[in-house]
Scaffold this motif. Structure first.
Motif, short mmCIF file in Angstrom:
data_model
loop_
_atom_site.label_atom_id
_atom_site.label_comp_id
_atom_site.label_asym_id
_atom_site.label_seq_id
_atom_site.Cartn_x
_atom_site.Cartn_y
_atom_site.Cartn_z
N CYS A 1 0.85 -1.20 0.00
CA CYS A 1 0.00 0.00 0.00
C CYS A 1 0.88 1.24 0.00
N LEU A 2 0.57 2.16 -0.89
CA LEU A 2 1.34 3.38 -1.03
C LEU A 2 0.43 4.50 -1.53
N THR A 3 0.90 5.73 -1.41
CA THR A 3 0.08 6.85 -1.85
C THR A 3 -0.09 6.84 -3.36
N GLN A 4 -1.12 7.53 -3.81
CA GLN A 4 -1.49 7.47 -5.21
C GLN A 4 -0.40 8.02 -6.13
N ALA A 5 0.36 9.00 -5.67
CA ALA A 5 1.37 9.63 -6.52
C ALA A 5 2.71 8.91 -6.50
N HIS A 6 2.86 7.91 -5.63
CA HIS A 6 4.17 7.26 -5.49
C HIS A 6 4.55 6.54 -6.78
N GLY A 7 5.81 6.73 -7.21
CA GLY A 7 6.27 6.15 -8.45
C GLY A 7 6.87 4.76 -8.28
N LEU A 8 6.55 3.88 -9.22
CA LEU A 8 7.18 2.57 -9.32
C LEU A 8 7.97 2.52 -10.61
N LEU A 9 9.13 1.90 -10.57
CA LEU A 9 9.95 1.80 -11.77
C LEU A 9 9.48 0.62 -12.61
N ILE A 10 8.88 0.92 -13.74
CA ILE A 10 8.36 -0.10 -14.66
C ILE A 10 8.75 0.31 -16.08
N ASP A 11 9.34 -0.61 -16.80
CA ASP A 11 9.79 -0.33 -18.18
C ASP A 11 10.70 0.90 -18.22
N ASN A 12 11.56 1.03 -17.20
CA ASN A 12 12.56 2.09 -17.13
C ASN A 12 11.98 3.49 -16.97
N VAL A 13 10.73 3.58 -16.51
CA VAL A 13 10.14 4.88 -16.19
C VAL A 13 9.50 4.79 -14.81
N LEU A 14 9.34 5.94 -14.16
CA LEU A 14 8.63 5.99 -12.89
C LEU A 14 7.18 6.34 -13.16
N ILE A 15 6.29 5.41 -12.89
CA ILE A 15 4.88 5.61 -13.16
C ILE A 15 4.13 5.66 -11.83
N SER A 16 3.26 6.66 -11.68
CA SER A 16 2.50 6.82 -10.44
C SER A 16 1.59 5.63 -10.21
N ALA A 17 1.47 5.22 -8.96
CA ALA A 17 0.64 4.05 -8.63
C ALA A 17 -0.79 4.22 -9.09
N GLU A 18 -1.31 5.44 -9.03
CA GLU A 18 -2.70 5.67 -9.43
C GLU A 18 -2.93 5.36 -10.91
N CYS A 19 -1.88 5.47 -11.72
CA CYS A 19 -2.01 5.19 -13.15
C CYS A 19 -2.17 3.69 -13.43
N LEU A 20 -1.87 2.85 -12.44
CA LEU A 20 -1.89 1.40 -12.63
C LEU A 20 -3.19 0.75 -12.18
N ILE A 21 -4.08 1.54 -11.56
CA ILE A 21 -5.30 0.97 -10.99
C ILE A 21 -6.11 0.26 -12.07
N ASN A 22 -6.45 -1.01 -11.79
CA ASN A 22 -7.20 -1.81 -12.76
C ASN A 22 -8.47 -2.42 -12.18
N GLY A 23 -8.73 -2.17 -10.90
CA GLY A 23 -9.96 -2.65 -10.29
C GLY A 23 -9.92 -4.08 -9.81
N THR A 24 -8.82 -4.78 -10.05
CA THR A 24 -8.70 -6.18 -9.61
C THR A 24 -7.49 -6.36 -8.70
N THR A 25 -6.31 -6.39 -9.30
CA THR A 25 -5.10 -6.60 -8.50
C THR A 25 -4.46 -5.29 -8.04
N ILE A 26 -4.86 -4.18 -8.64
CA ILE A 26 -4.35 -2.87 -8.23
C ILE A 26 -5.57 -1.97 -8.04
N THR A 27 -5.81 -1.60 -6.78
CA THR A 27 -7.07 -0.92 -6.45
C THR A 27 -6.82 0.28 -5.55
N LEU A 28 -7.84 1.15 -5.49
CA LEU A 28 -7.82 2.25 -4.53
C LEU A 28 -8.48 1.72 -3.26
N ASP A 29 -7.68 1.53 -2.22
CA ASP A 29 -8.16 0.90 -0.99
C ASP A 29 -9.03 1.88 -0.21
N ASP A 30 -10.14 1.38 0.36
CA ASP A 30 -11.01 2.30 1.10
C ASP A 30 -10.55 2.50 2.54
#
Length: 252
Positions: free
Chosen positions: A114-143
């Protein structure tokens, strides 16, 4: 991610208290800004001695990084927040992103992260914000409905880099400002944060772009291309989420 800026007025007030030999104040818990990037308490960060909960880390602990080798922690920002009204749900901006075990790759992360929405993960050599990865199944906005308070932490190294939280590659702290309740500790050690740091990798985010160095790093790629990259990465993990769900169903 971005230039390290503090509020000039608040930093000046802290400097005045420090020069007068007065204790430095710590601000109370507050609603967390959406742009703050940190990890929720309990996240295990890889250190030279093995995984440790982020809230148990200390200045000087050695952590392996993606780009800089094994380096000491310079500071750990602490960002606690509380509900203003416990009877109401968390506002959307404060809710953490939950990345389920193996959502990114087999055993990555090794446990739910669990991390904040703006936190970056290194994927494909770029830092992508966690909120950009939300898919409703394995990556979700936790209540976070079972708690009325959340505690976030972030690791500051000498240079912006990538460390491993639950085995997932996540960025270290780039912005240092007074939103941390222990900012006075940083001020005592380092003084007012004024230098602009260079992000360790290109940044992908839906967020509005600024005018400083981080904006120039982002602007190296057009907005249309950034959206394409974000969509491609998110869709890849969404497809993986569907596959994992099917595998779980067949195993039951």
């Amino acid at each position: 991610m971005g230039a390290i800026f503090g509020s000039a007025a608040l930093s000046g007030a802290i400097a005045d208290r420090a020069s007068a030999g007065l204790p430095l104040p710590s601000p109370p818990p507050r609603p967390i800004p959406r742009a703050v990037r940190c990890l929720l308490t309990g996240a295990r960060v890889l250190t030279a001695q093995g995984p440790a909960k982020i809230e148990d880390l200390a200045i000087g602990d050695l952590v392996p990084t993606m780009f800089g080798g094994t380096v000491p922690i310079q500071w750990i920002g602490h960002y606690p927040i509380k509900k203003s009204n416990p009877s109401k749900p968390w506002p959307k901006a404060a809710r953490p992103v939950r990345i389920a075990r193996s959502a990114l790759a087999p055993n990555v992360p090794e446990a739910d992260l669990c991390l904040t929405q703006a936190h970056g993960l290194l994927i494909d050599n770029v830092l992508i914000s966690a909120e950009c990865l939300i898919n409703g199944t394995t990556i979700t906005l936790d209540d976070a409905s079972n708690v009325d308070a959340l505690e976030f932490f972030h690791v500051k190294l000498e240079k912006h880099d990538v460390i491993y939280a639950e085995g997932a590659p996540v960025e270290t702290l780039l912005d240092v400002d007074e939103s941390a309740v222990n900012f006075a500790e940083y001020f005592r050690m380092k003084g007012a944060p004024t230098e602009e740091e260079v992000p360790c990798a290109p940044i992908l985010s839906y967020r509005r772009q600024g005018s400083g160095l981080r904006s120039r790093v982002r602007s190296a790629v057009s907005w249309a291309e950034r959206r394409r990259q974000i969509t491609a990465i998110r869709n890849r993990f969404a497809e993986r989420g569907i596959i994992l769900a099917r595998e779980l169903e067949t195993s039951i």
